[in-house]
Design an enzyme around this catalytic site. Structure first.
Site, PDB file in Angstrom:
ATOM      1  N   LYS A 280       0.727  -1.066   0.210  1.00 33.75           N
ATOM      2  CA  LYS A 280      -0.039  -0.035  -0.024  1.00 33.75           C
ATOM      3  C   LYS A 280       1.074   1.062  -0.043  1.00 33.75           C
ATOM      4  CE  LYS A 280      -4.588  -1.138   1.747  1.00 33.75           C
ATOM      5  NZ  LYS A 280      -5.446  -0.854   2.838  1.00 33.75           N
ATOM      6  N   GLU A 365     -19.036  -8.887  10.026  1.00 33.92           N
ATOM      7  CA  GLU A 365     -20.024  -8.285  10.802  1.00 33.92           C
ATOM      8  C   GLU A 365     -20.861  -9.187  11.600  1.00 33.92           C
ATOM      9  OE1 GLU A 365     -18.354  -5.283   7.659  1.00 33.92           O
ATOM     10  OE2 GLU A 365     -19.200  -7.383   7.719  1.00 33.92           O
ATOM     11  N   ARG A 393     -25.322  -5.364   7.306  1.00 31.83           N
ATOM     12  CA  ARG A 393     -24.868  -6.619   6.922  1.00 31.83           C
ATOM     13  C   ARG A 393     -24.807  -7.886   8.068  1.00 31.83           C
ATOM     14  NH1 ARG A 393     -18.998  -6.141   4.069  1.00 31.83           N
ATOM     15  NH2 ARG A 393     -20.252  -7.550   2.587  1.00 31.83           N
TER      16      ARG A 393
END
Length: 616
Positions: A280, A365, A393
């Site tokens: 990243k 979740e 979710r």
């Protein structure tokens, strides 16, 4: 020096494919230069996009997009894709009102084959596209690009499990960069780490090079097939057991390796799994060093980098984080759970001060909610810190595992209401509607920072499930009391006494209601609770005012205003009731205040809606 003029000549992937292989590295550098300037002006997702430049180029160079489908999981890394697919000039309006979205969006381009914004959906969607091609007798490819953080979610493995049985032409690319937003956690993450750093692989490669060095043609052949060799000498069993042909890991910044490998894979039938390793922030040293800080940025000076300035007043997220640490100091059974959003949900300090009571479950979740339910069953006080859009979710777990069993789980719901530049995929537009229909729930809507602190404390004292929902950003700067007190459940406060018009405001709408009320000479009630609703206060206002106006930063359908109307109807009270909230549509990205104004939820919008009624 890179030939930056190359980028100006690429307005579609077909023009990229017309370039020679040795020009692609210059294209990569030109994209990074462009993104650095562009994102520094508009803000947006930074580190993830810098890490995906070579992969994006290789995909569009090898595959015949948009006929071949690419699905970008989450979409944080889709800026190079947008730049190469005709939207380079539109990047100046990225995430701004009227401009292009920060995530892939089907309405925006034929190259955005699937709209994303939430994690771990890419494999399922791409598998659907691969099966559609198979049923239609087409040779096109479907490619899912998913990060190692997103691979921790159950949905990704559900899709892998299904894909292995179908034998469609699906390519899953695992972009392994050791980060999602917060640092990755969990057994799968550690598996990838072991896979990459294993001594066996390194030793096997060195030994083979020594042996083959005496036979140069064979050594060259081995190097060309290195991606296949890696697949043989690393523990790729996990994905092969799902029915995939595993290849990798390979360097995701090596364009030659990527193009050769993708070209080879494009000729292979059935489910393929390519494991690449990227960094990243690649190409911008400050982002390489701190990818978390540079995950999502506001406008900044690229020559200096991000300069963190102390806020003049705390955000609601900070209020929550401070309260959590204070609460943990006096309640030894308090635990905090987050689905991979430590920084975003304000849990950094808590994770450092109370590491044994801090649980980052990864992008999971559903598991987060049921895990909290299990803790609550055995006497602990779990607080689930979660964004409104992500709690959607885990709706079945919220109903079945928490509320049905009446377990004392506290949901600290951040980013409630509109969220500005992130747009509809991240907006918390529906939580009041989907929460208030659930039995046993208590729903708090704090109107300022101190109310938020006191409501969080009150929620922990209940022996039933509760939700405290608060918006993104700062409040109006209310003084925050250090002491914590239990608030009376279901009791609102009359903030202003007026005539004819009563504004019943929930949460973030109290302040604009108070401002509008000065001109209207209206009464203003800070309702505080959506469930249980303050019936006594509603009756009082209905009996003394001609017009009842409800205000909420939530879908007007089924929300807090509906609760008020339902109660009045149950009491056979006929009044003019105006429900003001978010309309029955998805609201595009832009400036938060501007978006509220467009929905009629600013003080000016309230005046515009109510003033004509007073002359009737």
């Amino acid at each position: 020096m890179p030939n930056t003029t190359l980028l100006n000549g690429i307005n579609a992937p077909s023009e990229l494919r017309a370039l020679k292989r040795d020009q692609l590295a210059d294209v990569a550098q030109a994209i990074r230069n462009f993104m650095l300037t562009s994102i520094a002006q508009t803000g947006g997702h930074f580190a993830s996009n810098f890490g995906a430049v070579e992969l994006t180029i290789a995909l569009h160079y090898v595959f015949n997009t948009p006929d071949d489908r690419i699905v970008w999981d989450v979409g944080h890394q889709s800026y190079p894709h947008k730049i190469l697919t005709g939207r380079r000039d539109a990047m100046s309006g990225l995430r701004q009102a009227g401009g292009i979205a920060g995530f892939p969006k089907r309405e925006e381009s034929e190259f955005d084959t699937f709209g994303t914004g939430h994690s771990s959906t890419s494999i399922s969607a791409a598998l659907g596209m691969a099966v559609a091609a198979k049923l239609s007798g087409l040779e096109r490819r479907a490619i899912a690009v998913i990060g190692d953080g997103a691979m921790t979610a159950g949905m990704a493995f559900e899709a892998l499990n299904n894909a292995g049985d179908i034998d469609a032409n699906l390519l899953v690319i695992l972009n392994d960069n050791d980060m999602s937003i917060s640092p990755n956690v969990g057994a799968l993450h550690h598996y990838f780490a072991r896979l990459m750093s294993g001594k066996f692989y390194a030793a096997a490669r060195r030994a083979s090079e020594k042996v083959l060095a005496h036979v140069p043609p064979i050594l060259e052949l081995a190097k060309r097939a290195e991606e296949h060799v890696k697949g043989m000498v690393t523990p790729s069993t996990l994905f092969e057991e799902f029915g995939f042909n595993y290849i990798g890991p390979i360097d995701g910044h090596d364009l030659d390796a990527l193009v050769d490998t993708l070209t080879n894979i494009s000729r292979l039938p059935g489910p393929q799994f390519l494991h690449i390793v990227t960094k990243k922030g690649k190409g911008y040293p400050l982002a390489e060093e701190n990818a978390c800080l540079y995950h999502g940025v506001s406008a900044f000076n690229p020559d200096v980098g991000i300069v963190e300035k102390p806020a003049s007043k705390p955000t609601y997220t900070q209020v929550f984080g401070d309260w959590l640490c204070d609460m943990a100091a006096i309640e030894p059974k308090l635990v905090a759970i987050t689905p991979a959003m430590r920084e975003g949900s304000g849990l950094v300090a808590f994770s450092q001060q109370y590491p044994e009571r801090y649980f980052d479950v990864g992008i999971a979740e559903q598991h987060a909610v049921t895990f909290a339910a299990g803790l609550a069953c055995d006497g602990y006080k779990p607080v689930v810190a979660i964004y409104s859009t992500f709690l959607q979710r885990a709706y079945d777990q919220l109903i079945h595992d928490v509320a049905l069993q009446n377990l004392p789980v506290v949901f600290a719901i951040d980013r409630a209401g509109l969220v500005g530049a992130d747009g509809p995929t991240h907006a918390g537009s529906f939580d009041l509607s989907y929460l208030r229909c659930i039995p046993n729930m208590t729903i708090f809507t704090p109107s300022d920072e101190n109310e938020c602190r006191q409501m969080l404390y009150t929620a922990t004292q209940l022996n039933s499930p509760s939700a405290v929902r608060y918006p993104r950003g700062t409040g109006h700067g209310a003084a925050i009391a250090a002491a914590m007190q239990v608030l009376p459940i279901g009791v609102g406060i009359l903030r202003r006494q007026g005539q004819r018009v009563a504004l019943l405001a929930f949460g973030s709408m109290v302040q604009p209601a108070l401002t509008a009320a000065e001109t209207l000479n209206a009464s203003v009630a800070d309702m505080r609770f959506v469930k249980p609703i303050d019936e006594k206060l509603i009756l009082q206002l209905a009996n003394t005012h001609d017009i009842i106006v409800t205000l909420e930063e939530n879908s007007v359908m089924g929300g807090a205003g509906s609760a008020v109307s339902e109660f009045l109807h149950s009491q056979n009270i006929a009044k003019t009731v105006i429900q003001m909230g978010l309309p029955d549509t998805y609201i595009d990205h832009g400036n938060h205040a501007q978006m509220l104004a467009e929905c009629g939820l600013s003080s000016a919008g309230i005046l515009a809606r109510i003033t004509p009624l007073l002359s009737e």
